[in-house]
Design an enzyme around this catalytic site. Structure first.
Site, mmCIF file in Angstrom:
data_model
loop_
_atom_site.group_PDB
_atom_site.id
_atom_site.type_symbol
_atom_site.label_atom_id
_atom_site.label_comp_id
_atom_site.label_asym_id
_atom_site.label_seq_id
_atom_site.Cartn_x
_atom_site.Cartn_y
_atom_site.Cartn_z
ATOM 1 N N THR A 129 0.854 -1.189 0.000
ATOM 2 C CA THR A 129 0.000 0.000 0.000
ATOM 3 C C THR A 129 0.887 1.235 0.000
ATOM 4 O OG1 THR A 129 -1.652 -1.231 1.264
ATOM 5 C CG2 THR A 129 -1.884 1.162 1.204
ATOM 6 N N CYS A 271 -2.844 -1.569 9.491
ATOM 7 C CA CYS A 271 -3.309 -1.027 8.211
ATOM 8 C C CYS A 271 -4.177 0.216 8.350
ATOM 9 C CB CYS A 271 -4.070 -2.100 7.425
ATOM 10 S SG CYS A 271 -2.993 -3.358 6.736
#
Length: 447
Positions: A129, A271
């Site tokens: 990411t 996350c």
């Protein structure tokens, strides 16, 4: 000829992806720069708890009796470059120290180490990411530094793994998103994911920026939904409402849905928190910071829940200081079916109460080792019963199935006071009350 796959980085994402690629029938070579991690994986052991992952790994790792021998591990970049047709980059992108922005040093290092060894045409696929715009920069870097030149292509293929369900999410994804610049790159990725595509997994082809934005957009939406119901819990506390019934009622609206509407102490993990902060930081760099100012409030609501759980505990114990009070905490991980304690709301609450003088004892089915490493001064027990023994209050802070299936009557025999605070709104109040417990949950002052 069958494609050969490499996976760079063997953490949570990489180890799962490598094992899943072997399960799909590919020869896989995975690399990490940490020798201890490589040795563990070669023995068929995983460095984290993830249901089903170790069994899948042992099914394919070379050198283990009865395995397919499709999966090997190395620390040699030259071997990786020579072996692979498709290289998946699965390294970590943590929050930069002291900032909201994403730390790209591991990704940049992986590309710098891989590029000189790409002598033949190959597809490098980013799964980490990253801030939007990174893929453009990395594609240019590959073309300049790989001996194969423009034959070393880039694609971006974000991951959507849920901890506790990562194996299934990799083998049977609910969608596949690929950011590509050529038909060749798309064709190669369709070949890699032929099995899930044949099962019906949607295959979404986009440009680089859109592919990079999908994961952070999805996480921001989930964070917003979680923080929305937690904000409603605050209102219910003030108004005497019941947030669980409120969530049930609005969840029947199919435009809203029931998922992620359980009020509690908020989200954590490796996350959601860092991704929404990095998203805000990147939007600011792009001059679009006003578009995401709402995420600052989402983050604030989420962090506020932890302090509110501490205050709820204080009030339940009479409103005075925690000094001398014995507090049992059920849960240390940020979510069930994981051993991950990164930014765990449960451990944060336990730590705050401990710092304010409470005698805190924690029990978690899988997170004890990591919790001890992070908070060595907390007390730890080997079972829920031992954690609750002599406790003035029991806090339920991670919604493990084991905790939902506890016998409240048996726990009541060892607790000093039958007082339970449900920080996840996941226990059955009627069962606990029938066993003589005072039950209280966030956002449900009168329930």
């Amino acid at each position: 000829m069958a494609l050969k796959i490499t996976v760079i980085g063997t953490g949570y994402l990489g180890a799962t992806h490598a094992a899943a690629m072997a399960e799909l029938g590919f020869e896989v070579l995975a690399l990490d720069v940490v020798p201890e991690k490589i040795e563990m994986l070669r023995r068929g052991e995983v460095p984290m708890f993830e249901p089903g992952l170790e069994e899948l790994l042992r099914k394919h790792v070379a050198g283990i009796e009865g395995s397919t021998e499709r999966l090997r591990f190395t620390m040699d970049w030259a071997e990786i470059g020579a072996f692979g047709d498709v290289h998946f980059v699965c390294v970590n992108t943590p929050q930069r120290h002291g900032e909201y922005a994403c730390d790209m040093s591991y990704v940049d290092s992986a590309f710098a180490s891989l590029a000189p060894h790409l002598h033949n045409a190959a597809l490098v696929v980013g799964k980490s990411t990253v801030p939007v715009g990174s893929a453009d920069r990395l594609a240019a870097y590959l073309a300049e530094h790989a001996p194969a030149g423009e034959g070393a292509e880039l694609a971006w293929n974000p991951e959507f793994l849920r901890e506790g369900f990562a194996v299934n999410d990799t083998l049977h994804p609910d969608r596949l998103v690929v950011g590509v610049r050529s038909e060749r790159a798309e064709k190669l990725l369709r070949e890699v994911y032929a099995a899930p595509i044949a099962e019906g997994s949607p295959f979404v082809v986009t440009d680089f920026p859109t592919a990079e934005l999908v994961k952070t957009s999805a996480n921001s939406f989930l964070a917003t939904k979680i923080s929305f119901i937690n904000a409603m819990a605050e209102v219910c506390e003030a108004a005497g409402g019941d947030v669980a019934k409120l969530a049930e009622a609005i969840g029947y609206d199919d435009r809203i849905g029931k998922k992620f509407l359980r009020a509690g102490i908020g989200f954590g993990g490796g996350c959601l928190p860092k991704d929404i902060r990095a998203f805000m930081a990147r939007a600011g760099e792009l001059g679009a910071d006003q578009a995401l100012t709402f995420l600052r409030e989402i983050d604030s609501i989420n962090m506020r829940q932890r302090g509110q759980m501490v205050e709820l505990t204080r009030q339940a114990l009479g409103g005075g200081p925690f000094l001398g009070k014995r507090v049992a905490v059920l849960g240390a991980t940020f979510k069930p079916d994981s051993d991950d304690v990164r930014d765990s709301p449960a451990l944060n609450v336990a730590g705050q109460i401990h710092l304010q003088g409470g005698q805190v004892t924690v029990y978690d089915p899988k997170g004890m080792t990591n919790a001890r490493r992070l908070f060595p001064t907390l007390g730890y027990a080997d079972s829920a019963v031992e954690a609750v023994r002599g406790a003035d209050v029991v806090l339920h802070l991670t919604e493990w199935r084991e905790f939902r299936e506890l016998d409240p009557a048996a726990l009541g025999e060892v607790a000093a006071t039958r007082l339970v605070l449900d920080g996840r709104n996941a226990l059955d109040p009627s069962l606990w009350r029938a066993a003589g417990w005072t039950y209280r949950a966030m956002g449900r002052p009168t329930a």
